[in-house]
Design a protein around this motif. Structure first.
Motif, PDB file in Angstrom:
ATOM      1  N   ASN A 160      -2.287  46.089  34.255  1.00 20.59           N
ATOM      2  CA  ASN A 160      -1.751  47.284  34.032  1.00 20.59           C
ATOM      3  C   ASN A 160      -1.338  47.418  32.433  1.00 20.59           C
ATOM      4  OD1 ASN A 160      -2.231  48.475  36.713  1.00 20.59           O
ATOM      5  ND2 ASN A 160       0.145  48.281  37.076  1.00 20.59           N
ATOM      6  N   MET A 161      -0.737  46.313  31.848  1.00 12.82           N
ATOM      7  CA  MET A 161      -0.368  46.440  30.630  1.00 12.82           C
ATOM      8  C   MET A 161      -1.566  46.227  29.718  1.00 12.82           C
ATOM      9  SD  MET A 161       1.748  46.485  28.004  1.00 12.82           S
ATOM     10  CE  MET A 161       3.316  46.348  28.800  1.00 12.82           C
ATOM     11  N   LEU A 162      -2.603  45.462  30.265  1.00 15.01           N
ATOM     12  CA  LEU A 162      -4.003  45.521  29.404  1.00 15.01           C
ATOM     13  C   LEU A 162      -4.772  46.823  29.306  1.00 15.01           C
ATOM     14  CD1 LEU A 162      -6.102  43.163  28.270  1.00 15.01           C
ATOM     15  CD2 LEU A 162      -6.901  43.150  30.683  1.00 15.01           C
ATOM     16  N   ALA A 163      -4.667  47.547  30.355  1.00 11.85           N
ATOM     17  CA  ALA A 163      -5.177  48.835  30.300  1.00 11.85           C
ATOM     18  C   ALA A 163      -4.450  49.635  29.370  1.00 11.85           C
ATOM     19  CB  ALA A 163      -5.376  49.409  31.673  1.00 11.85           C
ATOM     20  N   LEU A 164      -3.193  49.654  29.574  1.00 12.17           N
ATOM     21  CA  LEU A 164      -2.404  50.655  28.688  1.00 12.17           C
ATOM     22  C   LEU A 164      -2.647  50.319  27.211  1.00 12.17           C
ATOM     23  CD1 LEU A 164      -0.136  52.687  28.629  1.00 12.17           C
ATOM     24  CD2 LEU A 164       1.645  50.978  28.776  1.00 12.17           C
ATOM     25  N   ARG A 165      -2.748  49.056  26.845  1.00 11.01           N
ATOM     26  CA  ARG A 165      -3.008  48.637  25.570  1.00 11.01           C
ATOM     27  C   ARG A 165      -4.211  49.105  24.933  1.00 11.01           C
ATOM     28  NH1 ARG A 165      -0.176  44.961  22.588  1.00 11.01           N
ATOM     29  NH2 ARG A 165      -2.306  44.236  21.618  1.00 11.01           N
ATOM     30  N   GLU A 166      -5.352  48.894  25.826  1.00 14.00           N
ATOM     31  CA  GLU A 166      -6.679  49.186  25.444  1.00 14.00           C
ATOM     32  C   GLU A 166      -6.647  50.903  25.035  1.00 14.00           C
ATOM     33  OE1 GLU A 166     -11.100  48.025  26.838  1.00 14.00           O
ATOM     34  OE2 GLU A 166     -10.016  49.587  28.139  1.00 14.00           O
ATOM     35  N   HIS A 167      -5.898  51.578  26.242  1.00  9.21           N
ATOM     36  CA  HIS A 167      -5.984  52.929  25.906  1.00  9.21           C
ATOM     37  C   HIS A 167      -5.403  53.239  24.532  1.00  9.21           C
ATOM     38  CE1 HIS A 167      -4.889  57.220  26.500  1.00  9.21           C
ATOM     39  NE2 HIS A 167      -3.525  56.965  26.312  1.00  9.21           N
ATOM     40  N   HIS A 168      -4.265  52.763  24.174  1.00  7.44           N
ATOM     41  CA  HIS A 168      -3.567  53.321  22.974  1.00  7.44           C
ATOM     42  C   HIS A 168      -4.481  52.552  21.697  1.00  7.44           C
ATOM     43  CE1 HIS A 168      -0.027  55.322  24.249  1.00  7.44           C
ATOM     44  NE2 HIS A 168       0.101  54.241  25.286  1.00  7.44           N
TER      45      HIS A 168
END
Length: 255
Positions: free
Chosen positions: A178-186
């Motif tokens: 989930n953190m990986l996805a959130l970082r990619e989003h930002h």
């Protein structure tokens, strides 16, 4: 209009296979690349999709892709670039749950497949995604990785499901994903990349094992087709207001 090119990791069974079926059955707008750890598994999956929808044959490709093998990932990237030149969507679906009694092995297996693999896949294929006019990057996660839901569970405000044997590693790996996805989003939202973490729910899958008992979650798992339809709705743009979030069929989970 040419079809949108979709790459699904771990597409030979469970959620990945259900997504391939949903996408190719919905319309001719999608060309699905079925990837699996072995080419034979990908071929079997392709045949199953075609058997249910014969018209999908021309909109399916296969490639061998082991998310824990750098050489395999590079080979798949070269294949996609050569055959299609770009990607419109990447569904990082391949995952594993380990019940190994050794804690080091249990965590390493889950982290390698569920976190490191998707991180490398996302990095290697992102340049091809950014060539699309409307790119999607989807990480198939789990509500089990939500800190908000975990707090509720641990505080006793929700019914507590039985703890899986040697559990913990899978949940931790999905929280990291989930953190990986959130970082990619930002990092890439300004470049037009639409990133989602997606919780498919408790569905029939080989994730827990290949016996009928484990695949069906002791008879409690729902059909994987529901997850496939939800992924279709994301790629159809119906969940674009939830970009950058952990989504599930009926809404959004807290991180």
């Amino acid at each position: 209009m040419p079809p949108k090119i979709i790459l699904i990791t771990g597409a030979n069974s469970g959620i990945g296979l259900a997504a391939a079926k949903a996408l190719t059955s919905a319309s001719t707008n999608y060309h699905v690349i079925i990837s699996a750890r072995s080419l034979s598994k990908a071929q079997i999956a392709k045949a199953e999709v075609e058997a249910e929808n014969p018209s999908s044959a021309s909109r399916l490709s296969i490639v061998q892709l082991d998310v824990t093998d750098g050489a395999s990932i590079k080979y798949a990237q070269v294949f996609v670039e050569k055959e299609f030149g770009h990607l419109d969507a990447l569904i990082n679906n391949a995952a594993i749950a380990s019940g190994d009694p050794d804690i080091y092995t249990r965590y390493k297996v889950c982290m390698d497949t569920n976190v490191v693999g998707p991180a490398v896949i996302a990095d290697v294929f992102r340049p091809l995604l950014l060539k699309s006019s409307n790119p999607y990057s989807i990480f198939v996660s789990s509500g089990a990785g939500s800190f908000g839901r975990a707090v509720e569970r641990f505080s006793g405000t929700r019914d507590k499901p039985p703890e899986p044997k040697n559990g913990g590693a899978y949940h931790v790996s999905k929280a990291a994903l989930n953190m990986l996805a959130l970082r990619e989003h930002h990092m890439y939202v300004d470049k037009g990349l639409k990133v989602f973490a997606f919780s498919p729910g408790f569905v029939v899958s080989n994730l827990r094992g290949t016996s009928n008992e484990l695949r069906t979650g002791w008879g409690k798992a729902g059909p994987a087709s529901v997850a496939g339809e939800t992924l279709l709705s994301i790629l159809d743009g119906k969940r674009d207001l939830d970009v950058g979030k952990l989504v599930y069929k009926d809404g959004v989970y807290d991180w």
